[in-house]
Design a protein around this motif. Sequence first.
Motif, PDB file in Angstrom:
ATOM      1  N   VAL A   1      46.913  39.441  48.516  1.00  0.00           N
ATOM      2  CA  VAL A   1      46.813  40.880  48.239  1.00  0.00           C
ATOM      3  C   VAL A   1      47.681  41.238  47.030  1.00  0.00           C
ATOM      4  O   VAL A   1      47.258  41.966  46.123  1.00  0.00           O
ATOM      5  N   LEU A   2      48.914  40.690  46.995  1.00  0.00           N
ATOM      6  CA  LEU A   2      49.810  41.012  45.880  1.00  0.00           C
ATOM      7  C   LEU A   2      49.273  40.481  44.552  1.00  0.00           C
ATOM      8  O   LEU A   2      49.413  41.134  43.517  1.00  0.00           O
ATOM      9  N   GLN A   3      48.633  39.313  44.586  1.00  0.00           N
ATOM     10  CA  GLN A   3      48.020  38.774  43.358  1.00  0.00           C
ATOM     11  C   GLN A   3      46.929  39.708  42.865  1.00  0.00           C
ATOM     12  O   GLN A   3      46.835  39.999  41.685  1.00  0.00           O
ATOM     13  N   ASP A   4      46.089  40.191  43.792  1.00  0.00           N
ATOM     14  CA  ASP A   4      45.000  41.104  43.407  1.00  0.00           C
ATOM     15  C   ASP A   4      45.569  42.393  42.818  1.00  0.00           C
ATOM     16  O   ASP A   4      45.081  42.900  41.803  1.00  0.00           O
ATOM     17  N   LEU A   5      46.615  42.931  43.463  1.00  0.00           N
ATOM     18  CA  LEU A   5      47.211  44.181  42.975  1.00  0.00           C
ATOM     19  C   LEU A   5      47.811  43.969  41.589  1.00  0.00           C
ATOM     20  O   LEU A   5      47.618  44.781  40.686  1.00  0.00           O
ATOM     21  N   LYS A   6      48.517  42.842  41.436  1.00  0.00           N
ATOM     22  CA  LYS A   6      49.189  42.551  40.166  1.00  0.00           C
ATOM     23  C   LYS A   6      48.172  42.424  39.032  1.00  0.00           C
ATOM     24  O   LYS A   6      48.390  42.887  37.920  1.00  0.00           O
ATOM     25  N   GLU A   7      47.038  41.803  39.349  1.00  0.00           N
ATOM     26  CA  GLU A   7      46.041  41.563  38.302  1.00  0.00           C
ATOM     27  C   GLU A   7      44.997  42.666  38.220  1.00  0.00           C
ATOM     28  O   GLU A   7      44.004  42.538  37.510  1.00  0.00           O
ATOM     29  N   GLY A   8      45.214  43.747  38.965  1.00  0.00           N
ATOM     30  CA  GLY A   8      44.353  44.929  38.855  1.00  0.00           C
ATOM     31  C   GLY A   8      42.961  44.745  39.433  1.00  0.00           C
ATOM     32  O   GLY A   8      42.038  45.472  39.052  1.00  0.00           O
TER      33      GLY A   8
ATOM     34  N   SER B   1      44.683  48.341  61.725  1.00  0.00           N
ATOM     35  CA  SER B   1      43.461  47.895  61.046  1.00  0.00           C
ATOM     36  C   SER B   1      43.838  47.080  59.813  1.00  0.00           C
ATOM     37  O   SER B   1      44.938  47.193  59.268  1.00  0.00           O
ATOM     38  N   ARG B   2      42.877  46.305  59.357  1.00  0.00           N
ATOM     39  CA  ARG B   2      43.092  45.526  58.130  1.00  0.00           C
ATOM     40  C   ARG B   2      43.401  46.479  56.965  1.00  0.00           C
ATOM     41  O   ARG B   2      44.252  46.200  56.128  1.00  0.00           O
ATOM     42  N   LEU B   3      42.693  47.618  56.947  1.00  0.00           N
ATOM     43  CA  LEU B   3      42.914  48.603  55.880  1.00  0.00           C
ATOM     44  C   LEU B   3      44.359  49.106  55.899  1.00  0.00           C
ATOM     45  O   LEU B   3      45.047  49.124  54.873  1.00  0.00           O
ATOM     46  N   HIS B   4      44.822  49.487  57.071  1.00  0.00           N
ATOM     47  CA  HIS B   4      46.184  49.990  57.227  1.00  0.00           C
ATOM     48  C   HIS B   4      47.193  48.919  56.786  1.00  0.00           C
ATOM     49  O   HIS B   4      48.158  49.193  56.065  1.00  0.00           O
ATOM     50  N   LEU B   5      46.936  47.685  57.201  1.00  0.00           N
ATOM     51  CA  LEU B   5      47.846  46.578  56.877  1.00  0.00           C
ATOM     52  C   LEU B   5      47.909  46.347  55.358  1.00  0.00           C
ATOM     53  O   LEU B   5      49.008  46.231  54.783  1.00  0.00           O
ATOM     54  N   VAL B   6      46.756  46.289  54.720  1.00  0.00           N
ATOM     55  CA  VAL B   6      46.743  45.991  53.282  1.00  0.00           C
ATOM     56  C   VAL B   6      47.368  47.154  52.501  1.00  0.00           C
ATOM     57  O   VAL B   6      48.108  46.947  51.532  1.00  0.00           O
ATOM     58  N   ARG B   7      47.114  48.388  52.961  1.00  0.00           N
ATOM     59  CA  ARG B   7      47.764  49.539  52.301  1.00  0.00           C
ATOM     60  C   ARG B   7      49.279  49.467  52.480  1.00  0.00           C
ATOM     61  O   ARG B   7      50.044  49.817  51.580  1.00  0.00           O
ATOM     62  N   ARG B   8      49.726  49.007  53.629  1.00  0.00           N
ATOM     63  CA  ARG B   8      51.182  48.883  53.873  1.00  0.00           C
ATOM     64  C   ARG B   8      51.787  47.822  52.945  1.00  0.00           C
ATOM     65  O   ARG B   8      52.880  47.996  52.417  1.00  0.00           O
ATOM     66  N   ILE B   9      51.062  46.721  52.743  1.00  0.00           N
ATOM     67  CA  ILE B   9      51.551  45.673  51.821  1.00  0.00           C
ATOM     68  C   ILE B   9      51.701  46.284  50.423  1.00  0.00           C
ATOM     69  O   ILE B   9      52.723  46.079  49.751  1.00  0.00           O
ATOM     70  N   ALA B  10      50.695  47.066  50.003  1.00  0.00           N
ATOM     71  CA  ALA B  10      50.751  47.687  48.679  1.00  0.00           C
ATOM     72  C   ALA B  10      51.963  48.618  48.583  1.00  0.00           C
ATOM     73  O   ALA B  10      52.762  48.535  47.639  1.00  0.00           O
ATOM     74  N   GLN B  11      52.115  49.461  49.585  1.00  0.00           N
ATOM     75  CA  GLN B  11      53.201  50.451  49.567  1.00  0.00           C
ATOM     76  C   GLN B  11      54.571  49.766  49.523  1.00  0.00           C
ATOM     77  O   GLN B  11      55.436  50.136  48.733  1.00  0.00           O
ATOM     78  N   LEU B  12      54.749  48.725  50.339  1.00  0.00           N
ATOM     79  CA  LEU B  12      56.056  48.050  50.427  1.00  0.00           C
ATOM     80  C   LEU B  12      56.414  47.318  49.145  1.00  0.00           C
ATOM     81  O   LEU B  12      57.571  47.028  48.886  1.00  0.00           O
ATOM     82  N   SER B  13      55.397  47.016  48.334  1.00  0.00           N
ATOM     83  CA  SER B  13      55.713  46.311  47.097  1.00  0.00           C
ATOM     84  C   SER B  13      55.525  47.211  45.874  1.00  0.00           C
ATOM     85  O   SER B  13      55.392  46.718  44.763  1.00  0.00           O
ATOM     86  N   GLY B  14      55.526  48.523  46.102  1.00  0.00           N
ATOM     87  CA  GLY B  14      55.605  49.474  44.990  1.00  0.00           C
ATOM     88  C   GLY B  14      54.275  49.842  44.366  1.00  0.00           C
ATOM     89  O   GLY B  14      54.252  50.409  43.269  1.00  0.00           O
ATOM     90  N   TYR B  15      53.156  49.539  44.986  1.00  0.00           N
ATOM     91  CA  TYR B  15      51.845  49.925  44.460  1.00  0.00           C
ATOM     92  C   TYR B  15      51.325  51.145  45.210  1.00  0.00           C
ATOM     93  O   TYR B  15      51.753  51.432  46.336  1.00  0.00           O
ATOM     94  N   ASP B  16      50.360  51.814  44.592  1.00  0.00           N
ATOM     95  CA  ASP B  16      49.726  52.967  45.229  1.00  0.00           C
ATOM     96  C   ASP B  16      48.805  52.461  46.347  1.00  0.00           C
ATOM     97  O   ASP B  16      47.851  51.724  46.064  1.00  0.00           O
ATOM     98  N   PRO B  17      49.061  52.842  47.592  1.00  0.00           N
ATOM     99  CA  PRO B  17      48.221  52.354  48.697  1.00  0.00           C
ATOM    100  C   PRO B  17      46.751  52.740  48.544  1.00  0.00           C
ATOM    101  O   PRO B  17      45.874  52.046  49.058  1.00  0.00           O
TER     102      PRO B  17
END
Length: 282
Positions: A170-177, A221-237
């Motif tokens: 997930v973090l790789q996807d967020l980092k690479e947009g 939910s998977r959605l909630h989990l992935v949004r939480r990963i984004a939020q915890l690492s400084g991305y817009d959920p």
Amino acid sequence: MRHLVFGASGQVGGAIVRELGAMGEAVAGTRHSGSDDRYHKVDITQEASVVEAFSAAKPDLVWIPAALPNVDWCEEHPDDSWAVNVEGPARIMEQARRADIPLVFFSTDYVFDGTHGPYVETDAVRPLQTYGRHKAEAEQQLLQYHGTLVVRPAWIYSGEPMPRNFVFRVLQDLKEGRPIRALADQMNTPTPAGPMVRQAWQAVRDSFRGILHLAGPERLSRLHLVRRIAQLSGYDPDLVQPIGSAALSLPAQRPLDGGLATLFPRYAIYERLEDLDFSKLS
Ligand SMILES: NC(=O)c1ccc[n+]([C@@H]2O[C@H](COP(=O)([O-])OP(=O)(O)OC[C@H]3O[C@@H](n4cnc5c(N)ncnc54)[C@H](OP(=O)(O)O)[C@@H]3O)[C@@H](O)[C@H]2O)c1
């Protein structure tokens, strides 16, 4: 105690090696297609290969995270899934029985149908796909040996930068947009790898045998989990968009209202995603 980990090159196997190593235990591990030369190359579909691994390591305890856990791939390759997910662990169990040593087998929440999660150890299994049916069959075969502990985790994650770790992906996807879509209708109990291994090791030392659910404390939910990963690492959920499972026509059906709980509070896991060390992941 000497430990032998079949599948040390995988996500769970790596966590077992790290956790036991940090406690000063002697750990030998195996790999299959991986290239990490700390580990002995073993194919659990081959009797001679398994026997040789036992002779080389002379273990007091065996761990079996080795598996083919890609559910869609198993759906399309049932013979290969049977060879690795059922016959392989059964072959290891026969060697453990001969040596009269305990074994820990990693099964899955996918033995349940996901109609009314979370599930406890005594709930009846009803797998929806080949992978879950094969893991349930392996459980049955291995539980015929009195030395077997079957651990069932769900959605395992860790702080390790490896593609098999979904937090890393997930973090790789967020980092690479890259756009991310996550299932809004699949509920489960994400499980941190390190605490899961520590609780499994505690259960072995307590001589716990049979089935034990080791999963994280939250069902989401998977959605909630992935949004939480984004939020915890400084991305817009909101970079993570919802999708329903009906929109994805995947080969294998997934349990939707899933997740695990345990009847054995001594082994409960309290660590959440917030407790994860993200330092190696970004
Ligand atoms: N990951 C999850 O979210 C999750 C959730 C619930 C349950 N589980 C269960 O946890 C266990 C471990 O999962 P994981 O995520 O660690 O999987 P993984 O990262 O894919 O690791 C699987 C391991 O099995 C080895 N392996 C595959 N085929 C083999 C063969 N023919 N002979 C010997 N070794 C072989 C692989 O070796 P190479 O990589 O060297 O080929 C690897 O070390 C599985 O039993 C799975 O069912 C996982």
